[in-house]
Design an enzyme around this catalytic site. Structure first.
Site, mmCIF file in Angstrom:
data_model
loop_
_atom_site.group_PDB
_atom_site.id
_atom_site.type_symbol
_atom_site.label_atom_id
_atom_site.label_comp_id
_atom_site.label_asym_id
_atom_site.label_seq_id
_atom_site.Cartn_x
_atom_site.Cartn_y
_atom_site.Cartn_z
ATOM 1 N N GLU A 133 56.571 54.348 60.789
ATOM 2 C CA GLU A 133 55.652 53.199 60.688
ATOM 3 C C GLU A 133 54.707 53.282 59.693
ATOM 4 O OE1 GLU A 133 56.125 53.594 65.399
ATOM 5 O OE2 GLU A 133 56.318 54.734 63.500
ATOM 6 N N HIS A 146 54.344 59.118 60.538
ATOM 7 C CA HIS A 146 55.708 58.466 61.340
ATOM 8 C C HIS A 146 56.275 57.369 60.510
ATOM 9 C CE1 HIS A 146 54.405 60.157 65.345
ATOM 10 N NE2 HIS A 146 54.564 61.321 64.812
ATOM 11 N N ARG A 170 75.920 73.213 63.163
ATOM 12 C CA ARG A 170 74.861 74.340 63.223
ATOM 13 C C ARG A 170 73.653 74.140 62.512
ATOM 14 N NH1 ARG A 170 77.611 80.537 62.635
ATOM 15 N NH2 ARG A 170 78.630 80.653 64.327
ATOM 16 N N ALA A 179 86.390 76.558 70.294
ATOM 17 C CA ALA A 179 87.304 76.299 69.566
ATOM 18 C C ALA A 179 88.765 77.150 70.293
ATOM 19 C CB ALA A 179 87.515 76.856 67.922
#
Length: 354
Positions: free
Chosen positions: A56, A54, A187, A157
């Site tokens: 941190e 992670h 995408r 669209a």
């Protein structure tokens, strides 16, 4: 590393770092910086995806010794559980950090509670710094976690008069090259693309994330087809360019639950109009991505069909989050005005497309 004159400055830098991590995958994008007692950034890190350290932990690993009075600034409340990695709250305690400043609270049922653990250990924990900005940046993970299903983005669209195709069914190309390129970038950042069987049978799409030169992005989302009609084995969605899942059901909630169980955090719905309309009608859309092209087509082939609106009082109101020109087109990002997360329920079915 940049100087940080305030917690807000440090948090803005951490938010920028977070975007270096992948948008796709089950985990949130998180950034972290370590400040010395003068407010100078002395280490930084971001999360690179499921199974990796992670943010941190990445930042702490850059320091052989944690100086007295050090502050960790993190975009998300440090986690409080052991999963594929250990709890960050305990790592910060063990490292000797004096203070932790975070933006968003952890909404995970298992991982939450890190701030309380830190305070119990005598470490000052300050939450809510730039929380609105952090919540917006991590909205996909936050809403998916709260809802217990993937975050749903609906894309279409259309012409300015709302048509997704001409009367003869042709739709290539309504949007311009800039819009198509931008859509493919989006995408490449999601976990799955969903279409109905009607779209596959009518258009035979590949549903891959492609660069303007035709090459594939490194990450390819899972291609998902929802519906009960059989799909021929020769369909392009069965090529080897990306994984494909056919869900032979018309129950959208069950489809979303199955995808969540597969680790899907964010789905991108591309239609057709019947499938898109059912997502809208049942309140399953978290965000709309709409590309408007400066043309008029007329006819009956609209982007949406019946969404359960019988009269004006029933209208589904949206709020425009942003708009920007893309070549000759206009990109609009919108969200439901009622942003209350909707959890899965039984009995939400989609009509088979024509």
């Amino acid at each position: 590393m940049p100087e940080a004159t305030s917690y807000q400055d440090a948090m803005r830098h951490a938010l920028a770092l977070a975007l270096n991590g992948p948008a796709h995958g089950v985990n949130p994008q998180v950034g972290a910086v370590i400040l010395d007692r003068t407010g100078k950034i002395i280490a930084e890190g971001w999360h690179m995806g499921s199974g990796t350290p992670h943010a941190e932990i990445v930042a702490l690993a850059q320091l052989a010794i944690i100086p007295d009075g050090a502050t960790a600034v993190v975009t998300l409340e440090p986690c409080n559980h052991t999963g594929k990695t250990g709890p960050c709250a305990q790592a910060l305690i063990k490292a000797g950090i004096s203070r932790v400043v975070y933006a968003s609270s952890d909404v995970g049922g298992v991982s939450a509670g890190g701030a309380s653990t830190l305070r119990e250990a005598g470490i000052e924990a300050i939450g809510g710094v730039l929380a609105a900005e952090a919540d917006e940046q991590n909205r996909v993970w936050i809403q998916s976690t709260k809802q217990g299903r993937p975050f749903v983005t609906l894309k279409w669209a259309t012409s300015l008069d709302g048509r997704a195709a001409a009367n003869d069914g042709t739709s290539q190309w309504i949007s311009g090259p800039e819009s198509r390129a931008e859509s493919h970038v989006r995408r490449s950042q999601v976990d799955a693309i969903i279409v109905g069987t009607g779209t596959v049978l009518a258009d035979d799409p590949t549903l891959t994330a492609r660069k303007p030169d035709g090459s594939l992005y490194e990450h390819q989302p899972l291609r998902v087809v929802v519906g009960e009609r059989p799909i021929p084995a020769t369909a392009k969605i069965f090529n080897n360019q990306a994984p494909t899942l056919v869900l032979q059901t018309r129950d959208l909630n069950q489809a979303l639950l199955q995808l969540k169980q597969r680790g899907v955090k964010h789905v991108w719905v591309e239609g057709g109009p019947h499938l898109a309309s059912q997502f809208v009608a049942h309140g399953l859309v978290n965000e709309y991505v709409i590309y408007l092209a400066p043309m008029l087509l007329g006819g009956a082939r609209t982007a949406l069909t019946d969404i359960g609106v019988g009269s004006m009082p029933d209208a589904k109101h949206l709020r425009i989050k942003s708009s920007q020109p893309l070549g000759e087109d206009l990109l609009i990002i919108a969200a439901p005005q009622d942003s209350t997360p909707k959890a899965p329920a039984n009995g939400v079915t989609v009509k088979e497309e024509n």
